[in-house]
Design a protein around this motif. Sequence first.
Motif, mmCIF file in Angstrom:
data_model
loop_
_atom_site.group_PDB
_atom_site.id
_atom_site.type_symbol
_atom_site.label_atom_id
_atom_site.label_comp_id
_atom_site.label_asym_id
_atom_site.label_seq_id
_atom_site.Cartn_x
_atom_site.Cartn_y
_atom_site.Cartn_z
ATOM 1 N N GLY A 9 3.078 -49.251 -0.469
ATOM 2 C CA GLY A 9 2.968 -50.636 -0.034
ATOM 3 C C GLY A 9 4.213 -51.431 -0.365
ATOM 4 O O GLY A 9 4.665 -52.273 0.425
ATOM 5 N N ALA A 10 4.784 -51.184 -1.519
ATOM 6 C CA ALA A 10 6.003 -51.894 -1.923
ATOM 7 C C ALA A 10 7.162 -51.549 -0.997
ATOM 8 O O ALA A 10 7.897 -52.436 -0.530
ATOM 9 C CB ALA A 10 6.357 -51.533 -3.360
ATOM 10 N N TYR A 11 7.333 -50.269 -0.718
ATOM 11 C CA TYR A 11 8.444 -49.863 0.143
ATOM 12 C C TYR A 11 8.241 -50.315 1.581
ATOM 13 O O TYR A 11 9.184 -50.723 2.254
ATOM 14 C CB TYR A 11 8.637 -48.344 0.077
ATOM 15 N N GLU A 12 6.994 -50.242 2.052
ATOM 16 C CA GLU A 12 6.724 -50.683 3.417
ATOM 17 C C GLU A 12 6.998 -52.180 3.558
ATOM 18 O O GLU A 12 7.573 -52.634 4.556
ATOM 19 C CB GLU A 12 5.285 -50.359 3.804
ATOM 20 N N ALA A 13 6.595 -52.958 2.581
ATOM 21 C CA ALA A 13 6.841 -54.400 2.622
ATOM 22 C C ALA A 13 8.336 -54.713 2.611
ATOM 23 O O ALA A 13 8.759 -55.765 3.104
ATOM 24 C CB ALA A 13 6.150 -55.082 1.442
ATOM 25 N N GLY A 14 9.122 -53.803 2.069
ATOM 26 C CA GLY A 14 10.562 -54.024 1.992
ATOM 27 C C GLY A 14 11.324 -53.593 3.229
ATOM 28 O O GLY A 14 12.530 -53.821 3.318
ATOM 29 N N THR A 15 10.641 -52.977 4.209
ATOM 30 C CA THR A 15 11.334 -52.572 5.433
ATOM 31 C C THR A 15 11.573 -53.779 6.324
ATOM 32 O O THR A 15 10.879 -54.792 6.231
ATOM 33 C CB THR A 15 10.518 -51.525 6.220
ATOM 34 N N HIS A 16 12.551 -53.668 7.197
ATOM 35 C CA HIS A 16 12.875 -54.758 8.123
ATOM 36 C C HIS A 16 13.638 -54.190 9.309
ATOM 37 O O HIS A 16 14.050 -53.019 9.311
ATOM 38 C CB HIS A 16 13.698 -55.844 7.423
ATOM 39 N N GLN A 17 13.850 -55.028 10.330
ATOM 40 C CA GLN A 17 14.485 -54.560 11.565
ATOM 41 C C GLN A 17 15.868 -53.977 11.347
ATOM 42 O O GLN A 17 16.294 -53.085 12.075
ATOM 43 C CB GLN A 17 14.574 -55.715 12.568
ATOM 44 N N ALA A 32 13.340 -49.060 -7.962
ATOM 45 C CA ALA A 32 14.070 -49.734 -6.886
ATOM 46 C C ALA A 32 13.640 -51.197 -6.775
ATOM 47 O O ALA A 32 12.571 -51.596 -7.238
ATOM 48 C CB ALA A 32 13.819 -49.010 -5.563
ATOM 49 N N HIS A 33 14.474 -51.982 -6.122
ATOM 50 C CA HIS A 33 14.232 -53.421 -5.985
ATOM 51 C C HIS A 33 12.878 -53.700 -5.332
ATOM 52 O O HIS A 33 12.158 -54.625 -5.743
ATOM 53 C CB HIS A 33 15.343 -54.062 -5.160
ATOM 54 N N ALA A 34 12.510 -52.921 -4.312
ATOM 55 C CA ALA A 34 11.251 -53.163 -3.608
ATOM 56 C C ALA A 34 10.059 -53.038 -4.553
ATOM 57 O O ALA A 34 9.078 -53.799 -4.443
ATOM 58 C CB ALA A 34 11.100 -52.184 -2.448
ATOM 59 N N LEU A 35 10.116 -52.104 -5.501
ATOM 60 C CA LEU A 35 9.019 -51.931 -6.455
ATOM 61 C C LEU A 35 8.946 -53.113 -7.415
ATOM 62 O O LEU A 35 7.857 -53.625 -7.719
ATOM 63 C CB LEU A 35 9.194 -50.636 -7.238
ATOM 64 N N ARG A 36 10.084 -53.555 -7.898
ATOM 65 C CA ARG A 36 10.095 -54.692 -8.823
ATOM 66 C C ARG A 36 9.594 -55.955 -8.128
ATOM 67 O O ARG A 36 8.838 -56.746 -8.696
ATOM 68 C CB ARG A 36 11.509 -54.899 -9.364
ATOM 69 N N LYS A 37 10.016 -56.137 -6.886
ATOM 70 C CA LYS A 37 9.582 -57.306 -6.130
ATOM 71 C C LYS A 37 8.073 -57.275 -5.892
ATOM 72 O O LYS A 37 7.378 -58.299 -6.009
ATOM 73 C CB LYS A 37 10.325 -57.369 -4.797
ATOM 74 N N ALA A 38 7.554 -56.088 -5.570
ATOM 75 C CA ALA A 38 6.119 -55.955 -5.319
ATOM 76 C C ALA A 38 5.319 -56.251 -6.583
ATOM 77 O O ALA A 38 4.260 -56.894 -6.536
ATOM 78 C CB ALA A 38 5.796 -54.556 -4.810
ATOM 79 N N ASN A 53 16.834 -51.980 9.187
ATOM 80 C CA ASN A 53 16.827 -50.636 8.611
ATOM 81 C C ASN A 53 17.294 -49.559 9.572
ATOM 82 O O ASN A 53 17.774 -48.512 9.144
ATOM 83 C CB ASN A 53 15.433 -50.273 8.103
ATOM 84 N N TRP A 54 17.137 -49.778 10.887
ATOM 85 C CA TRP A 54 17.496 -48.699 11.809
ATOM 86 C C TRP A 54 19.002 -48.475 11.872
ATOM 87 O O TRP A 54 19.464 -47.458 12.370
ATOM 88 C CB TRP A 54 16.916 -48.937 13.193
ATOM 89 N N ARG A 55 19.772 -49.403 11.349
ATOM 90 C CA ARG A 55 21.217 -49.183 11.308
ATOM 91 C C ARG A 55 21.811 -49.360 9.926
ATOM 92 O O ARG A 55 23.004 -49.136 9.729
ATOM 93 C CB ARG A 55 21.917 -50.127 12.287
ATOM 94 N N ASN A 56 20.980 -49.746 8.956
ATOM 95 C CA ASN A 56 21.521 -49.942 7.609
ATOM 96 C C ASN A 56 20.381 -49.868 6.602
ATOM 97 O O ASN A 56 19.988 -50.888 6.025
ATOM 98 C CB ASN A 56 22.228 -51.298 7.523
ATOM 99 N N ALA A 57 19.867 -48.676 6.366
ATOM 100 C CA ALA A 57 18.741 -48.504 5.441
ATOM 101 C C ALA A 57 19.251 -48.178 4.043
ATOM 102 O O ALA A 57 20.209 -47.411 3.870
ATOM 103 C CB ALA A 57 17.818 -47.392 5.934
ATOM 104 N N ASP A 58 18.599 -48.759 3.037
ATOM 105 C CA ASP A 58 18.959 -48.464 1.651
ATOM 106 C C ASP A 58 18.368 -47.113 1.255
ATOM 107 O O ASP A 58 17.454 -46.604 1.913
ATOM 108 C CB ASP A 58 18.430 -49.556 0.731
ATOM 109 N N VAL A 112 5.386 -40.542 -6.933
ATOM 110 C CA VAL A 112 5.145 -41.828 -7.586
ATOM 111 C C VAL A 112 5.927 -41.925 -8.889
ATOM 112 O O VAL A 112 6.586 -42.936 -9.168
ATOM 113 C CB VAL A 112 3.638 -42.032 -7.842
ATOM 114 N N ALA A 113 5.875 -40.880 -9.700
ATOM 115 C CA ALA A 113 6.578 -40.898 -10.986
ATOM 116 C C ALA A 113 8.085 -41.052 -10.795
ATOM 117 O O ALA A 113 8.745 -41.811 -11.514
ATOM 118 C CB ALA A 113 6.262 -39.615 -11.764
ATOM 119 N N ALA A 114 8.620 -40.321 -9.818
ATOM 120 C CA ALA A 114 10.059 -40.386 -9.565
ATOM 121 C C ALA A 114 10.482 -41.772 -9.094
ATOM 122 O O ALA A 114 11.510 -42.311 -9.529
ATOM 123 C CB ALA A 114 10.451 -39.332 -8.527
ATOM 124 N N GLU A 115 9.678 -42.389 -8.202
ATOM 125 C CA GLU A 115 10.046 -43.702 -7.674
ATOM 126 C C GLU A 115 9.893 -44.792 -8.728
ATOM 127 O O GLU A 115 10.717 -45.696 -8.815
ATOM 128 C CB GLU A 115 9.205 -44.023 -6.436
#
Length: 404
Positions: A306-314, A248-254, A316-321, A240-243
Amino acid sequence: MRTKADRVRQTTQAAQSARAVAIGSRYELDLVQMSMIAEFEDDDEAVKQLTVVAVREPERFRHVAQRLRDARAEQQVYAAAVAELTEAGVPVIDRDDDRYTAATELFRLRPSSEDPDDTVLEEEAHRDCPGHAAEVVTVRHYGQDPQSRVRWLCLDPTAHGHAPLRESMRIRTGAAGGSAGESDEERAAREARDKEAARIERRRVIANNKAWTSAETVRREWLAELLAKKSAPKGAAIYVAAELGQGAHALRKAMESGNPLACELLGLAAPDGGGYYSGRVNPLAEAARTTSTARATMLSLAFVLGAYEAGTHQGNWRNADPATQRYLSQLRDWGYTLCEVEQLALDPNADHTATRAPGDNVDGGDADEEEDAAAGPAPDCEPDTAAAELDSAEPGGLPDDESD
């Protein structure tokens, strides 16, 4: 009265299926596995596949079962839509149909060249056209039942007097450009190769998009179970501390949106009025102020996951950040089993072989396919082991074991 509701449901579901009880007794399966087999007791191929995975690769069982469940639901929706169109006298084609190459969607057409630009050819006005046809696609999002969508087509717009929606647009003719001096035989062979390559690529994209959506359901169920535990997994505070430090963008968005998925995974009420800028107290913050230190660590972990999971999408299987890759790697380290399509997010070049669930409708397509096609393709979540395991069995082999 002290038994958890899920266990009661699984027990009763399994007990109502003589087939699931017989298979579970023979192979020493647990209640979860037996209850899922009971869901498919009328589908021999699905029962075989689930039994093989339960015995040989139990860690992948939930992925396989969810993929089968989603495939069956999509197939039912697709078949119902096709039946309705067929009953109405509308030809239904898919992308493997030879006529599809020259077919054009109606929203790209004008009734005729005499009509002004942007005069859309409406489906109702097109019904009497000899080229009137349809394509059915299915789409499913997390937490929702699959839905069918109809794409209205004209099989040969030029022959039937239609024009592009705008003069600057061109109608598909099905002809592909070739090199100078190419013979008719060479051109035909090249077009056949290109068509087959495109077909394989399209099926790969569709299969993996569907597999990712199914994996999302399994992954979020696993997250909810993890976050319901009394103590956080080893190394959670450091993660948690490291992330948070990385930001990352997903955390700021969340943070700006109130992180509704984290609240959902924790069983908390949905944020009232959004995130930080709403001025309202977030359920996560309210829970943290009245809890123990150990639980506070779990709430912090829930925020990040939760933030990272919400940021996943289809895609990702060929272009994950990098953040998504760190997220999936951490879940794996904490005991979550990645299916093949999730593993591709960590290594897009991994050599996996896509397999389809029995009844999976790849020809019907995926409404998200065109938007995702540019991102790339890969395999499915279920291992192709059922046939090898049951080579010596009759088609109904495993189900008949209930007589033992």
